[in-house]
Scaffold this motif. Structure first.
Motif, PDB file in Angstrom:
ATOM      1  N   LEU A 135       0.856  -1.082   0.174  1.00 59.93           N
ATOM      2  CA  LEU A 135      -0.020   0.104  -0.054  1.00 59.93           C
ATOM      3  C   LEU A 135       0.629   1.291  -0.081  1.00 59.93           C
ATOM      4  O   LEU A 135       0.683   2.200  -1.063  1.00 59.93           O
ATOM      5  CB  LEU A 135      -0.804  -0.110   1.125  1.00 59.93           C
ATOM      6  CG  LEU A 135      -1.872   1.278   1.616  1.00 59.93           C
ATOM      7  CD1 LEU A 135      -2.884   1.211   0.290  1.00 59.93           C
ATOM      8  CD2 LEU A 135      -2.245   1.507   2.769  1.00 59.93           C
ATOM      9  N   ALA A 136       1.939   1.389   0.839  1.00 60.27           N
ATOM     10  CA  ALA A 136       2.642   2.461   0.950  1.00 60.27           C
ATOM     11  C   ALA A 136       3.415   2.720  -0.363  1.00 60.27           C
ATOM     12  O   ALA A 136       3.740   3.843  -0.697  1.00 60.27           O
ATOM     13  CB  ALA A 136       3.977   2.394   2.205  1.00 60.27           C
ATOM     14  N   ALA A 137       4.060   1.508  -0.795  1.00 66.57           N
ATOM     15  CA  ALA A 137       5.035   1.928  -1.998  1.00 66.57           C
ATOM     16  C   ALA A 137       3.981   2.288  -3.268  1.00 66.57           C
ATOM     17  O   ALA A 137       4.187   2.869  -3.918  1.00 66.57           O
ATOM     18  CB  ALA A 137       5.707   0.354  -2.436  1.00 66.57           C
ATOM     19  N   GLY A 138       2.761   1.704  -3.229  1.00 74.45           N
ATOM     20  CA  GLY A 138       2.142   2.067  -4.520  1.00 74.45           C
ATOM     21  C   GLY A 138       1.543   3.745  -4.110  1.00 74.45           C
ATOM     22  O   GLY A 138       1.784   4.611  -5.039  1.00 74.45           O
ATOM     23  N   LEU A 139       1.352   3.972  -3.035  1.00 67.38           N
ATOM     24  CA  LEU A 139       0.857   5.337  -2.768  1.00 67.38           C
ATOM     25  C   LEU A 139       1.888   6.337  -2.867  1.00 67.38           C
ATOM     26  O   LEU A 139       1.774   7.760  -3.471  1.00 67.38           O
ATOM     27  CB  LEU A 139       0.426   5.595  -1.271  1.00 67.38           C
ATOM     28  CG  LEU A 139      -1.192   4.962  -1.130  1.00 67.38           C
ATOM     29  CD1 LEU A 139      -1.552   4.962   0.513  1.00 67.38           C
ATOM     30  CD2 LEU A 139      -2.198   5.591  -2.044  1.00 67.38           C
ATOM     31  N   ALA A 140       3.316   6.004  -2.728  1.00 64.93           N
ATOM     32  CA  ALA A 140       4.614   6.912  -2.764  1.00 64.93           C
ATOM     33  C   ALA A 140       4.595   7.092  -4.435  1.00 64.93           C
ATOM     34  O   ALA A 140       4.850   8.246  -4.712  1.00 64.93           O
ATOM     35  CB  ALA A 140       5.630   6.114  -2.386  1.00 64.93           C
ATOM     36  N   VAL A 141       4.392   6.194  -5.121  1.00 66.41           N
ATOM     37  CA  VAL A 141       4.404   6.339  -6.548  1.00 66.41           C
ATOM     38  C   VAL A 141       3.373   7.467  -7.235  1.00 66.41           C
ATOM     39  O   VAL A 141       3.753   8.152  -7.997  1.00 66.41           O
ATOM     40  CB  VAL A 141       4.608   5.186  -7.663  1.00 66.41           C
ATOM     41  CG1 VAL A 141       4.606   5.225  -9.004  1.00 66.41           C
ATOM     42  CG2 VAL A 141       5.745   4.229  -6.987  1.00 66.41           C
ATOM     43  N   ALA A 186      -4.054  -4.113  -3.218  1.00 68.57           N
ATOM     44  CA  ALA A 186      -3.966  -4.425  -4.610  1.00 68.57           C
ATOM     45  C   ALA A 186      -4.207  -3.030  -5.534  1.00 68.57           C
ATOM     46  O   ALA A 186      -3.435  -2.835  -6.538  1.00 68.57           O
ATOM     47  CB  ALA A 186      -4.984  -5.532  -4.876  1.00 68.57           C
ATOM     48  N   LEU A 187      -5.216  -2.320  -5.291  1.00 68.51           N
ATOM     49  CA  LEU A 187      -5.810  -1.001  -5.832  1.00 68.51           C
ATOM     50  C   LEU A 187      -4.534  -0.033  -5.803  1.00 68.51           C
ATOM     51  O   LEU A 187      -4.269   0.650  -6.886  1.00 68.51           O
ATOM     52  CB  LEU A 187      -6.856  -0.582  -5.096  1.00 68.51           C
ATOM     53  CG  LEU A 187      -8.209  -1.374  -5.148  1.00 68.51           C
ATOM     54  CD1 LEU A 187      -9.389  -0.651  -4.587  1.00 68.51           C
ATOM     55  CD2 LEU A 187      -8.515  -1.479  -6.835  1.00 68.51           C
ATOM     56  N   ALA A 188      -3.658   0.125  -4.695  1.00 68.57           N
ATOM     57  CA  ALA A 188      -2.842   1.011  -4.849  1.00 68.57           C
ATOM     58  C   ALA A 188      -1.850   0.388  -5.489  1.00 68.57           C
ATOM     59  O   ALA A 188      -1.038   1.417  -6.390  1.00 68.57           O
ATOM     60  CB  ALA A 188      -2.175   1.187  -3.272  1.00 68.57           C
ATOM     61  N   GLY A 218       2.623   5.299 -12.817  1.00 63.72           N
ATOM     62  CA  GLY A 218       4.276   5.316 -12.923  1.00 63.72           C
ATOM     63  C   GLY A 218       4.859   4.893 -14.242  1.00 63.72           C
ATOM     64  O   GLY A 218       4.063   4.510 -15.065  1.00 63.72           O
ATOM     65  N   SER A 219       6.205   4.908 -14.488  1.00 59.52           N
ATOM     66  CA  SER A 219       6.695   4.529 -15.543  1.00 59.52           C
ATOM     67  C   SER A 219       8.265   4.289 -15.164  1.00 59.52           C
ATOM     68  O   SER A 219       8.539   4.698 -14.215  1.00 59.52           O
ATOM     69  CB  SER A 219       6.843   5.724 -16.552  1.00 59.52           C
ATOM     70  OG  SER A 219       7.708   6.994 -16.174  1.00 59.52           O
ATOM     71  N   ARG A 262       7.650   1.816 -11.676  1.00 57.43           N
ATOM     72  CA  ARG A 262       6.953   0.557 -11.341  1.00 57.43           C
ATOM     73  C   ARG A 262       7.667  -0.614 -10.526  1.00 57.43           C
ATOM     74  O   ARG A 262       6.886  -1.526 -10.325  1.00 57.43           O
ATOM     75  CB  ARG A 262       6.650   0.111 -13.015  1.00 57.43           C
ATOM     76  CG  ARG A 262       5.781   0.963 -13.652  1.00 57.43           C
ATOM     77  CD  ARG A 262       5.264   0.503 -14.982  1.00 57.43           C
ATOM     78  NE  ARG A 262       4.382   1.686 -15.866  1.00 57.43           N
ATOM     79  CZ  ARG A 262       3.982   1.369 -17.013  1.00 57.43           C
ATOM     80  NH1 ARG A 262       4.202   0.334 -17.883  1.00 57.43           N
ATOM     81  NH2 ARG A 262       3.087   2.117 -17.370  1.00 57.43           N
ATOM     82  N   LEU A 263       8.904  -0.511 -10.576  1.00 54.20           N
ATOM     83  CA  LEU A 263       9.658  -1.615  -9.849  1.00 54.20           C
ATOM     84  C   LEU A 263       9.357  -1.493  -8.277  1.00 54.20           C
ATOM     85  O   LEU A 263       9.366  -2.540  -7.666  1.00 54.20           O
ATOM     86  CB  LEU A 263      11.158  -1.349 -10.139  1.00 54.20           C
ATOM     87  CG  LEU A 263      11.762  -1.671 -11.379  1.00 54.20           C
ATOM     88  CD1 LEU A 263      13.105  -1.384 -11.641  1.00 54.20           C
ATOM     89  CD2 LEU A 263      11.375  -3.106 -12.073  1.00 54.20           C
TER      90      LEU A 263
END
Length: 404
Positions: free
Chosen positions: A202-208, A260-262, A270-271, A275-276
């Motif tokens: 969740l945190a990694a997705g929101l950071a991007v 999962a949504l994040a 991202g690009s 995305r990593l």
């Protein structure tokens, strides 16, 4: 040609200003720029007196935290000499005063540390109001939903006014709710590992997602993701932590869906390297879950081949994670990620070494073994970091050459 004398003066941290002046002196000595040009460049920057870790900012932040915690404590102490309505009214008035006062000071361009302290008080006051309201309604003070409401209110405050202090309060209380709510009825070690892993995703997705519009918030989310990843693999490596399996609940499923949504949002917005980050967080979740399910036994007096293999795989996975965080910290210019990775690797290696070697090796030899392990991992860690920095420098030089 633009007259540089009319350009506005920018505030920069003192260390950055010192670096700039050193570089200007070096460029002048090499004849790249003239002394007059160096002087004009230098005069367009001044030292920022409101540094992030100034003594005044620290004292104001600590003072705001103490007052806010004191308000919550007063609520918890159940001020019997006042009626519930009076207590709720008093706490609400204080909260509204801090909320309005903080934004008024911000609109008047007051001292940033002072504004931050008042906003911190308002964010903590949100919790005081919620707990007082719950007390008046005979709701238990330890109900996890109260933490969730507090987190939602603080995050809303932070996002609406782009304020970091309420945002941080919202993240901390939100993390408390993230673990407390699914574990409220049933607890298990593997459930904790899964919750840690989903928090990482969740945190990694929101950071991007925040990178393009709110980079300051992205920095905080990325810090949370790195810390959660290190704690996730640490917890998963504890022998027999997954013996009780996962305790499934609607809240745990909701957490997985949110993570999962994040991750999907990060992959969509991202690009390239961005995305990593969610992909790496998902890998941490999967690896931690598999390590948690790998049961080897809890008898420290009998270390067999499976225990050695489990410890070796755990250390290997942790080293990979640490190197990945160092790489991310280098690419993102995020020094805290690098520091967390090094400290986490030392703590994790110490834990695993004592768990595996202590029953076999005792006395001075234990320190010899531990020292050897530290030297080996430290050498590999530092070598990977230096090679990454060199590769980034080469890429930068190549890009500059192509631009010419």
């Amino acid at each position: 040609m633009t007259d540089t004398s009319v350009l506005p003066t920018r505030s920069v941290p003192p260390r950055q200003l010192a670096w700039l002046r050193t570089e200007l002196a070096d460029w002048t000595s090499q004849g790249i720029i003239s002394p007059d040009q160096a002087d004009r460049i230098s005069h367009h920057y001044r030292a920022d007196l409101h540094t992030r870790f100034s003594i005044g900012r620290i004292l104001l932040t600590i003072g705001g935290a103490f007052v806010g915690i004191g308000l919550i404590w007063l609520v918890a102490a159940n001020l019997d000499q006042l009626s519930p309505v009076t207590r709720f009214g008093a706490v609400t008035v204080l909260w509204l005063a801090c909320l309005v006062g903080g934004e008024t000071l911000a609109a008047r361009k007051s001292s940033p540390p002072l504004v931050g302290a008042i906003r911190l008080l308002a964010a903590l006051g949100t919790g005081a109001v919620l707990f007082q309201a719950a007390q008046s309604l005979q709701v238990p003070a330890f109900e996890p939903s109260l933490l969730g409401l507090w987190a939602a209110g603080a995050l809303l405050h932070g996002y609406l006014v782009r304020a970091h202090m309420p945002f941080v309060v919202g993240i901390l209380t939100g993390l408390g709710w993230w673990f407390a709510q699914p574990l409220w009825d049933e607890q298990s070690g593997l459930t904790v590992v899964v919750l840690l892993g989903t928090a990482t995703v969740l945190a990694a997705g929101l950071a991007v997602v925040h990178d393009s519009h709110l980079p300051a918030f992205a920095w905080t989310w990325r810090t949370v993701a790195g810390g959660m990843a290190l704690v996730t693999l640490f917890a998963a490596a504890i022998p027999d932590i997954g013996g009780d399996g996962v305790r499934w609940s609607p809240w745990l499923v909701a957490h997985l869906v949110a993570a999962a949504l994040a991750a999907l949002a990060a992959l969509a917005t991202g690009s390239g390297v961005q995305r990593l980050e969610p992909a790496g967080a998902i890998a941490v979740l999967v690896a931690a879950t598999l390590l948690g399910l790998w049961s080897t036994g809890t008898d420290a007096s009998e270390i067999d081949a499976s225990d050695w293999l489990h410890a070796g795989v755990s250390v290997g996975a942790y080293v990979v994670l640490a190197v990945a965080l160092v790489a991310l910290g280098t690419v993102r210019d995020h020094a805290i990620l690098t520091a967390m990775a090094m400290v986490g690797l030392v703590v994790f290696t110490t834990f695993q070494s004592f768990a595996v070697f202590a029953p076999i090796v005792t006395g001075a030899w234990l320190f010899v073994v531990l020292g050897t392990v530290f030297l080996g991992t430290g050498f590999l860690f530092d070598r990977a970091r230096r090679e990454l920095v060199q590769a980034l420098d080469n890429d930068t030089d190549n890009d500059n050459g192509a631009a010419r």
